[in-house]
Scaffold this motif. Structure first.
Motif, mmCIF file in Angstrom:
data_model
loop_
_atom_site.group_PDB
_atom_site.id
_atom_site.type_symbol
_atom_site.label_atom_id
_atom_site.label_comp_id
_atom_site.label_asym_id
_atom_site.label_seq_id
_atom_site.Cartn_x
_atom_site.Cartn_y
_atom_site.Cartn_z
ATOM 1 N N LYS A 1 11.956 8.688 1.588
ATOM 2 C CA LYS A 1 11.879 7.565 2.531
ATOM 3 C C LYS A 1 10.434 7.188 2.821
ATOM 4 N N TRP A 2 9.586 8.169 3.092
ATOM 5 C CA TRP A 2 8.234 7.894 3.561
ATOM 6 C C TRP A 2 7.236 7.686 2.436
ATOM 7 N N TYR A 3 7.510 8.242 1.258
ATOM 8 C CA TYR A 3 6.598 8.058 0.131
ATOM 9 C C TYR A 3 7.081 6.986 -0.840
ATOM 10 N N ALA B 1 -1.690 1.633 9.311
ATOM 11 C CA ALA B 1 -0.363 2.269 9.348
ATOM 12 C C ALA B 1 -0.032 2.665 10.781
ATOM 13 N N THR C 1 2.304 2.594 12.983
ATOM 14 C CA THR C 1 3.490 3.348 13.400
ATOM 15 C C THR C 1 4.241 3.969 12.227
ATOM 16 N N ASN C 2 3.711 3.826 11.023
ATOM 17 C CA ASN C 2 4.488 4.283 9.862
ATOM 18 C C ASN C 2 3.669 5.050 8.837
ATOM 19 N N HIS C 3 2.679 5.813 9.297
ATOM 20 C CA HIS C 3 1.916 6.627 8.352
ATOM 21 C C HIS C 3 2.778 7.800 7.882
ATOM 22 N N ARG C 4 2.691 8.117 6.595
ATOM 23 C CA ARG C 4 3.566 9.144 6.006
ATOM 24 C C ARG C 4 3.287 10.547 6.535
ATOM 25 N N MET D 1 3.132 11.227 9.734
ATOM 26 C CA MET D 1 3.857 11.388 11.002
ATOM 27 C C MET D 1 5.103 12.261 10.855
ATOM 28 N N PRO D 2 5.995 11.974 9.891
ATOM 29 C CA PRO D 2 7.184 12.836 9.783
ATOM 30 C C PRO D 2 6.854 14.270 9.409
ATOM 31 N N SER E 1 4.444 10.679 17.894
ATOM 32 C CA SER E 1 3.957 9.359 17.495
ATOM 33 C C SER E 1 2.514 9.520 17.033
ATOM 34 N N THR F 1 -1.018 7.539 15.125
ATOM 35 C CA THR F 1 -1.763 6.399 14.594
ATOM 36 C C THR F 1 -3.111 6.877 14.073
#
Length: 336
Positions: free
Chosen positions: A109-111, A197, A199-202, A204-205, A220, A222
């Motif tokens: 999903k993230w990559y 990125a 809110t969606n940097h890889r 984060m998860p 969260s 950034t």
């Protein structure tokens, strides 16, 4: 003597691996691969290693006969290299993101990549998994942002102080790799601070997955690019559930990291600096201040190319192969 290969040795992380391994008395680097620079002396690409008597080679994994390999290859490339190495009985430390996640679906999903060759790997953060790393054949090195955030966050989550962490990180441009891009072109990054990125940097998860080993927490994150070469400063913002003082929080960090060879817990209100860890495998953690609204601030500083990449890779190699954990990594930072 442990024979080692570095696959993808022409980038910044490859150069740092070579720098640490050159002074490691128990290791011989017998192969440093690069398709682009095959037959080129190492010092032509990494000028600080001018005296190193080694040339880049263009070898496939099937050609390698070594005890351990570092795969300093891009995300998506490692998964096509690592399985063959492991099958041959070669221990591997992978510096990409391909084997960091427990759930392959999260990686995909993230990559944005299909993971065709998942393998079981030990997450390469010694402060979390030292004993497992010692017995591992495949270790997945953590992300650079991830390292600063996780190390700053473990005592908070482990002691049940928080259920939400906001991580704000600022990184030097070497984290973007050796190949220049419009984002890292000097006129675009000089005299500038660039959030990206949002809110969606890889990473984060990855931060969230690993901190959840200690308790239920939301993260969260950034990142920002800043006009320096090396270093990551991470500031954690959180609101503890419990009434705590800065001294009490400081005590939790001392207890957690008292025996860790590469973590320095600084006095209350003492602020970590990237220059203090530059070139070293150290992580400085400090801050421990609480404002009038109950916000607790924790700060960590690492060198993104060392504790955030190649330094911890060598630390993991030392653990996997029975060397002293700190071997070749004893250098302190370069301040100013």
């Amino acid at each position: 003597m442990l024979e080692v290969a570095i696959i993808g040795a022409s980038g910044y992380t490859g150069g740092e691996l070579l720098r640490f391994l050159e002074i490691h008395s128990g290791v011989e680097v017998v192969a440093a691969t690069s398709r682009q620079y095959a037959d080129t002396p190492i010092g032509k690409i990494h000028p600080h290693l001018h005296d190193m008597d080694l040339k880049f080679t263009n070898q496939s994994p099937s050609d390698l006969d070594v005890d351990l390999a570092f795969t300093a290859t891009p995300h998506g490339a490692s998964m096509n290299i690592v399985p063959e190495l492991v099958e041959k009985g070669i221990k591997v430390v992978d510096l990409s993101g391909d084997y960091r996640f427990d759930d392959v679906g999260v990686y995909e999903k993230w990559y944005g990549l299909e993971h065709k060759k998942p393998l079981e790997a030990v997450y390469g953060m010694p402060e979390m998994y030292r004993d497992k790393i010692k017995n591992a054949n495949l270790v997945a090195n953590p992300g650079c942002y991830v390292t600063g955030a996780i190390l700053a966050g473990i005592p908070l989550v482990k002691n049940g102080l928080v259920d939400t962490i906001i991580a704000d990180s600022k990184s030097g441009v070497s984290g973007a790799g050796i190949n220049p891009t419009p984002a890292t072109h000097y006129p675009n990054i000089g005299d500038n601070v660039v959030p990206y990125a949002l809110t969606n940097h890889r990473h984060m998860p990855e931060i969230q997955e690993k901190l959840r080993k200690y308790g239920n927490v939301r993260v969260s994150f950034t990142p920002h690019l800043v006009p320096v070469i090396r270093g990551i400063i991470t500031t954690l913002h959180c609101f503890p559930h419990l009434e705590v003082t800065p001294d009490e929080v400081f005590g939790l960090y001392q207890k957690q990291y008292n025996d860790e060879p590469f973590i320095r817990v600084m006095d209350v209100s003492e602020v970590p600096r990237t220059s203090s860890v530059r070139g070293s495998n150290l992580c400085h953690i400090g801050g421990f201040e609480i404002d009038e609204n109950g916000r607790l601030v924790i700060i960590s500083a690492i060198d993104n190319l060392v504790k955030g990449a190649s330094g911890v890779a060598v630390q993991n190699m030392n653990l996997m192969c029975g060397f002293a954990e700190t071997m070749s990594l004893e250098a302190v930072g370069l301040h100013p």
